[in-house]
Design a protein around this motif. Structure first.
Motif, PDB file in Angstrom:
ATOM      1  N   ARG A  50     -12.046   3.966  -4.538  1.00  0.00           N
ATOM      2  CA  ARG A  50     -13.204   3.509  -4.164  1.00  0.00           C
ATOM      3  C   ARG A  50     -12.574   2.479  -3.028  1.00  0.00           C
ATOM      4  N   ALA A  51     -11.418   2.551  -3.066  1.00  0.00           N
ATOM      5  CA  ALA A  51     -10.551   1.028  -2.576  1.00  0.00           C
ATOM      6  C   ALA A  51     -10.654   2.101  -0.408  1.00  0.00           C
ATOM      7  N   ILE A  52     -10.688   3.415  -1.111  1.00  0.00           N
ATOM      8  CA  ILE A  52     -10.748   3.921   0.573  1.00  0.00           C
ATOM      9  C   ILE A  52     -12.073   3.903   0.873  1.00  0.00           C
ATOM     10  N   SER A  53     -13.235   4.319  -0.368  1.00  0.00           N
ATOM     11  CA  SER A  53     -14.416   4.120   0.567  1.00  0.00           C
ATOM     12  C   SER A  53     -15.381   3.024   1.187  1.00  0.00           C
ATOM     13  N   LYS A  54     -14.480   1.729   0.662  1.00  0.00           N
ATOM     14  CA  LYS A  54     -14.771   0.175   0.859  1.00  0.00           C
ATOM     15  C   LYS A  54     -13.826   0.184   2.081  1.00  0.00           C
ATOM     16  N   GLY A  55     -13.182   1.009   2.439  1.00  0.00           N
ATOM     17  CA  GLY A  55     -12.803   0.813   3.454  1.00  0.00           C
ATOM     18  C   GLY A  55     -11.824  -0.595   3.479  1.00  0.00           C
ATOM     19  N   ASN A  77       1.271  -1.630   0.293  1.00  0.00           N
ATOM     20  CA  ASN A  77       0.061  -0.256  -0.338  1.00  0.00           C
ATOM     21  C   ASN A  77       1.125   1.236   0.256  1.00  0.00           C
ATOM     22  N   LEU A  78       2.312   1.688   0.875  1.00  0.00           N
ATOM     23  CA  LEU A  78       2.871   2.203   0.084  1.00  0.00           C
ATOM     24  C   LEU A  78       3.058   2.665  -0.284  1.00  0.00           C
TER      25      LEU A  78
END
Length: 355
Positions: free
Chosen positions: A328-333, A261-262
């Motif tokens: 999208r990834a952030i909104s879905k956690g 992720n980093l």
């Protein structure tokens, strides 16, 4: 044939006004890019392909094993001649009507048939080990060529003042460093073009094939008409982000999600800032405006700039995909789960980012 070659190498297309190919012939005092220099890239591309096979077998594979990446591929589908015939000859994604027909023919329930097709599609995907080895090879090459480019360019005047790309153009001598840089980059992309036909066929085969052809064309074009100085800037700028995306993919295959992720976040920031910021301000500014002021336009100048502008449009599209996927990834956690479909979508969407 002679007439076709004379038409193709028309000096009024390739070179500025009052410049001829005879003016750019090599002499004892100066060496200039020659089209025949590029023939060396073909045997060198084959050598790079062989080096890749050796590297993946004796370097990348042991590293993958050390990271406990398994060589096992996806679960294989149960052998079935009827379903195999449908899969290979008709469709890999049967609709509801076909599923119901197969269910009656085989006396299987629809869910079992759907599972079979899913497993059969997965069989064609390369294993995680193969993906890791490929990414490690690309990471190693990109790291080397980017490091070489930075070390070479920091000693050149055109890195700090892009107008130097056009002073005394096209009578700019070819240095050993530029020649090596160009031939190595061209050979690498030729090797990628060749290896597409021996690697496991992927769904983005055609996109990647067209990308490699476009990249090879741009490198060849800028070398032949001696736009090599600005060409080195373009290559170095694009190699920077490729190092990070391959590193992120390796971390993903090794299940190091935090590191993955980093690295992907770093890649996204570098990609967007370099392709939407540096590229138009630094590269397009000098190829469109500074070159017009110092050299003036001519036919191949228009073609070269058109290709670079199209590349900028692609940069914008890829940046949109990066932002969309990240949001999208952030909104879905699921930021920490940058794997499976999300990772495949990003890698597929960014296939052309190596241009």
């Amino acid at each position: 044939m002679a007439g076709i070659l004379a038409w193709f190498w028309n000096e009024r297309f390739w070179l500025p006004h009052n410049v001829t190919w005879a003016d750019l012939k090599n002499t004892d005092e100066a060496t200039f890019p020659q089209a025949e220099d590029l023939y060396l890239a073909c045997p060198l591309a084959f050598c790079i392909f062989i080096i890749r096979l050796v590297f993946e077998r004796f370097v990348a594979r042991p590293c993958a094993m050390g990271l406990k990446i398994q060589a096992n591929g996806p679960q294989k589908a149960q052998p079935n001649a009827i379903l195999e015939k449908v899969f290979t000859a008709i469709t890999k994604h049967p609709d509801e009507k076909r599923l119901e027909g197969l269910s009656k023919q085989l006396d299987w329930d629809v869910r079992t048939i759907q599972r079979w097709f899913r497993q059969r599609r997965n069989q064609e995907k390369p294993s995680t080990l193969a993906r890791f080895c490929e990414s490690m090879w690309r990471f190693t090459f990109y790291l080397y060529i980017f490091t070489y480019g930075v070390r070479f360019l920091k000693k050149t005047p055109w890195l700090w003042n892009t107008k130097e790309c056009w002073y005394n153009y096209p009578y700019q001598p070819l240095t050993v460093d530029i020649h090596y840089y160009y031939i190595l980059e061209l050979s690498f992309y030729l090797s990628l073009l060749f290896s597409q036909f021996t690697d496991i066929r992927r769904k983005d085969f055609l996109i990647m094939f067209l990308h490699h052809v476009a990249t090879i064309s741009l490198i060849t074009f800028s070398y032949v008409n001696n736009m090599a100085r600005v060409g080195t800037l373009v290559m170095c700028l694009h190699d920077a982000a490729d190092v990070l995306i391959e590193a992120a993919k390796m971390a993903n295959y090794a299940k190091c999600q935090i590191l993955c992720n980093l690295l992907f976040a770093m890649f996204a920031i570098l990609f967007i800032s370099s392709r939407l910021g540096l590229y138009p301000v630094w590269i397009l500014n000098t190829t469109l405006f500074e070159s017009w002021e110092i050299v003036g336009p001519y036919p191949s100048w228009w073609i070269f700039n058109l290709l670079l502008i199209l590349l900028q449009l692609l940069h914008s599209f890829w940046s949109y995909l990066i932002v969309k996927t990240a949001c999208r990834a952030i909104s879905k956690g699921k930021v920490s789960h940058f794997t499976s479909r999300g990772e495949d979508h990003i890698i597929s969407a960014l296939s052309l980012s190596t241009c």
